[in-house]
Scaffold this motif. Sequence first.
Motif, PDB file in Angstrom:
ATOM      1  N   GLY A  80       0.836  -1.158   0.218  1.00  0.00           N
ATOM      2  CA  GLY A  80      -0.030  -0.032   0.146  1.00  0.00           C
ATOM      3  C   GLY A  80       0.892   1.189   0.192  1.00  0.00           C
ATOM      4  N   ASN A  81       1.926   1.037  -0.542  1.00  0.00           N
ATOM      5  CA  ASN A  81       2.974   2.271  -0.834  1.00  0.00           C
ATOM      6  C   ASN A  81       3.920   2.423   0.458  1.00  0.00           C
ATOM      7  N   ASN A  82       3.543   1.507   1.348  1.00  0.00           N
ATOM      8  CA  ASN A  82       4.256   1.687   2.644  1.00  0.00           C
ATOM      9  C   ASN A  82       6.032   1.385   2.379  1.00  0.00           C
ATOM     10  N   LEU A  83       6.534   0.431   1.270  1.00  0.00           N
ATOM     11  CA  LEU A  83       7.716   0.370   1.100  1.00  0.00           C
ATOM     12  C   LEU A  83       8.483   1.528   0.696  1.00  0.00           C
ATOM     13  N   ALA A  84       7.965   2.232  -0.190  1.00  0.00           N
ATOM     14  CA  ALA A  84       8.714   3.653  -0.761  1.00  0.00           C
ATOM     15  C   ALA A  84       8.707   4.494   0.611  1.00  0.00           C
ATOM     16  N   LEU A 100       6.646  10.311  -2.875  1.00  0.00           N
ATOM     17  CA  LEU A 100       5.778  10.930  -3.308  1.00  0.00           C
ATOM     18  C   LEU A 100       4.408   9.955  -3.067  1.00  0.00           C
ATOM     19  N   SER A 101       3.533   9.948  -2.141  1.00  0.00           N
ATOM     20  CA  SER A 101       2.620   8.959  -1.861  1.00  0.00           C
ATOM     21  C   SER A 101       1.100   9.444  -1.911  1.00  0.00           C
ATOM     22  N   PRO A 102       0.263   8.488  -2.005  1.00  0.00           N
ATOM     23  CA  PRO A 102      -1.237   8.999  -1.740  1.00  0.00           C
ATOM     24  C   PRO A 102      -1.468   9.027  -0.419  1.00  0.00           C
ATOM     25  N   ASP A 103      -2.227  10.127   0.047  1.00  0.00           N
ATOM     26  CA  ASP A 103      -2.492  10.633   1.345  1.00  0.00           C
ATOM     27  C   ASP A 103      -2.759   9.424   2.268  1.00  0.00           C
ATOM     28  N   THR A 104      -3.263   8.232   1.714  1.00  0.00           N
ATOM     29  CA  THR A 104      -3.439   6.965   2.564  1.00  0.00           C
ATOM     30  C   THR A 104      -2.387   6.525   3.335  1.00  0.00           C
ATOM     31  N   VAL A 105      -1.408   6.724   2.882  1.00  0.00           N
ATOM     32  CA  VAL A 105       0.015   6.240   3.611  1.00  0.00           C
ATOM     33  C   VAL A 105      -0.130   6.930   4.988  1.00  0.00           C
ATOM     34  N   GLY A 117       8.230  -1.297  10.503  1.00  0.00           N
ATOM     35  CA  GLY A 117       9.325  -0.878  10.892  1.00  0.00           C
ATOM     36  C   GLY A 117       9.523   0.681  10.664  1.00  0.00           C
ATOM     37  N   PHE A 118       8.364   1.355  10.608  1.00  0.00           N
ATOM     38  CA  PHE A 118       8.776   2.986  10.723  1.00  0.00           C
ATOM     39  C   PHE A 118       7.134   3.414  11.123  1.00  0.00           C
ATOM     40  N   ASP A 119       7.226   4.873  11.598  1.00  0.00           N
ATOM     41  CA  ASP A 119       5.972   5.435  11.669  1.00  0.00           C
ATOM     42  C   ASP A 119       5.731   6.432  10.740  1.00  0.00           C
ATOM     43  N   ALA A 120       4.683   6.536   9.759  1.00  0.00           N
ATOM     44  CA  ALA A 120       4.547   7.449   8.529  1.00  0.00           C
ATOM     45  C   ALA A 120       4.238   8.780   9.506  1.00  0.00           C
ATOM     46  N   ARG A 121       3.404   8.826  10.299  1.00  0.00           N
ATOM     47  CA  ARG A 121       2.923  10.164  10.864  1.00  0.00           C
ATOM     48  C   ARG A 121       3.920  10.633  11.541  1.00  0.00           C
ATOM     49  N   GLY A 165      -7.530  -2.324  -5.495  1.00  0.00           N
ATOM     50  CA  GLY A 165      -5.935  -2.755  -5.646  1.00  0.00           C
ATOM     51  C   GLY A 165      -5.645  -3.387  -4.120  1.00  0.00           C
ATOM     52  N   GLY A 166      -6.512  -3.317  -3.051  1.00  0.00           N
ATOM     53  CA  GLY A 166      -6.092  -4.048  -1.896  1.00  0.00           C
ATOM     54  C   GLY A 166      -6.863  -3.231  -0.602  1.00  0.00           C
ATOM     55  N   PRO A 167      -6.649  -3.781   0.460  1.00  0.00           N
ATOM     56  CA  PRO A 167      -7.423  -3.334   1.528  1.00  0.00           C
ATOM     57  C   PRO A 167      -6.637  -1.755   2.095  1.00  0.00           C
ATOM     58  N   GLY A 168      -7.691  -0.612   2.019  1.00  0.00           N
ATOM     59  CA  GLY A 168      -7.143   0.617   2.323  1.00  0.00           C
ATOM     60  C   GLY A 168      -6.841   1.526   1.329  1.00  0.00           C
ATOM     61  N   VAL A 169      -6.625   1.080   0.097  1.00  0.00           N
ATOM     62  CA  VAL A 169      -6.364   1.903  -1.003  1.00  0.00           C
ATOM     63  C   VAL A 169      -7.500   2.590  -1.416  1.00  0.00           C
ATOM     64  N   PRO A 170      -7.157   3.845  -2.135  1.00  0.00           N
ATOM     65  CA  PRO A 170      -8.278   4.882  -2.526  1.00  0.00           C
ATOM     66  C   PRO A 170      -9.385   4.178  -3.063  1.00  0.00           C
ATOM     67  N   GLY A 171      -9.495   3.178  -4.105  1.00  0.00           N
ATOM     68  CA  GLY A 171     -10.437   2.482  -4.582  1.00  0.00           C
ATOM     69  C   GLY A 171     -11.607   1.624  -3.669  1.00  0.00           C
ATOM     70  N   HIS A 172     -10.588   1.066  -2.489  1.00  0.00           N
ATOM     71  CA  HIS A 172     -11.540   0.429  -1.499  1.00  0.00           C
ATOM     72  C   HIS A 172     -12.230   1.546  -0.824  1.00  0.00           C
ATOM     73  N   LEU A 173     -11.553   2.429  -0.341  1.00  0.00           N
ATOM     74  CA  LEU A 173     -12.146   3.588   0.457  1.00  0.00           C
ATOM     75  C   LEU A 173     -13.339   4.312  -0.294  1.00  0.00           C
ATOM     76  N   ALA A 174     -12.975   4.582  -1.416  1.00  0.00           N
ATOM     77  CA  ALA A 174     -14.191   5.276  -2.339  1.00  0.00           C
ATOM     78  C   ALA A 174     -15.374   4.450  -2.293  1.00  0.00           C
TER      79      ALA A 174
END
Length: 331
Positions: A80-84, A100-105, A117-121, A165-174
């Motif tokens: 879900g963009n977490n690796l980058a 550069l990530s979608p805000d869902t990160v 292994g990290f805290d995005a916030r 495209g997976g749990p919590g991605v924009p398409g799922h949330l929309a």
Amino acid sequence: MKRFFLSKSLPCAAVLLAAVTTLAAPSALAQAPAWPTKAVKLLVGSPPGGPSDITARLFAEALSKRTGQPALVENRPGAGNNLAAAAAAKAEPDGHTLVLSPDTVLTVNPLVYGNQGFDARNDLVSVSIVASFSQMLVCNPSVGVKTAAELVDKAKSTRITYASGGPGVPGHLAAEMFLQSSGARMDHVPYRGPAPATQAVLAGEVGCGFLATPTVIQHVKAGKLNALAVSAGTPSPLAPDVPTLAKALSQPNLDVSFRLVLQVAKGTPAPVLAAIERATMDILKEPDIRTRLLASDLVVQGSSSAQAHQVMQAEMARWEPLVKRLELKAN
């Protein structure tokens, strides 16, 4: 005597001011950040071709021209963009590794994913909201619906599935926001990315899906998919005739849009952060950049770092109740 004193003092004051300015100039110059001093790496957490990748490549091209330093895009898809995002958070905090990530990160992933292994916030700092984007609600013609209202009615009496495209991605949330707003019920079928999700809807394995407009618009025009609505509060420039969810559901305040956020590692010096912010805002004012992003269904934002932080706080508050209600967890 008074007049004579003033006439003598003014030249002295001017000389003194010039001297102070001359002495201060090197100090001011010394405080100006030398950024970038080497190649800039711009990480993207999705495969080539998606909104993040398209925006990153346009931005990197403009940044390289502006600074004279190479700006290289590196795709690190997964989680879900977490690796980058994790790689950027752990990079040297000198402003030469961006993500550069979608805000869902920031808004959703910390609630959905386990220990990454990290805290995005807390480990990343938002430089700017670069652009916003939406999702398009499409269905396979076999479902037999051509409007969002028809889908809502049919979903109340017939089992209909939707892909993401997976749990919590924009398409799922929309999709879940659509279901919550309409009272309809549909079963979620997650895939590993938007590409296989799109193929599943095309093949009729899954009935519908909220997917990126640039990804599905060609299939809509070819008659392989029916476009029912776009999730943002304004129509898509790629499909101006497709209604918004707000109009389709007669809910004027319904706006399910998402944002692309440029970030750096926490600890990046304030002057460097300011230099990146300034460069980003200037690049996003360029008419060619704005036109090219709009052609990919991306609406330029170009916020300041402070504004980005405020918006992200509001988005966290908006999505958290939905994520907790659905008990979203990634495998």
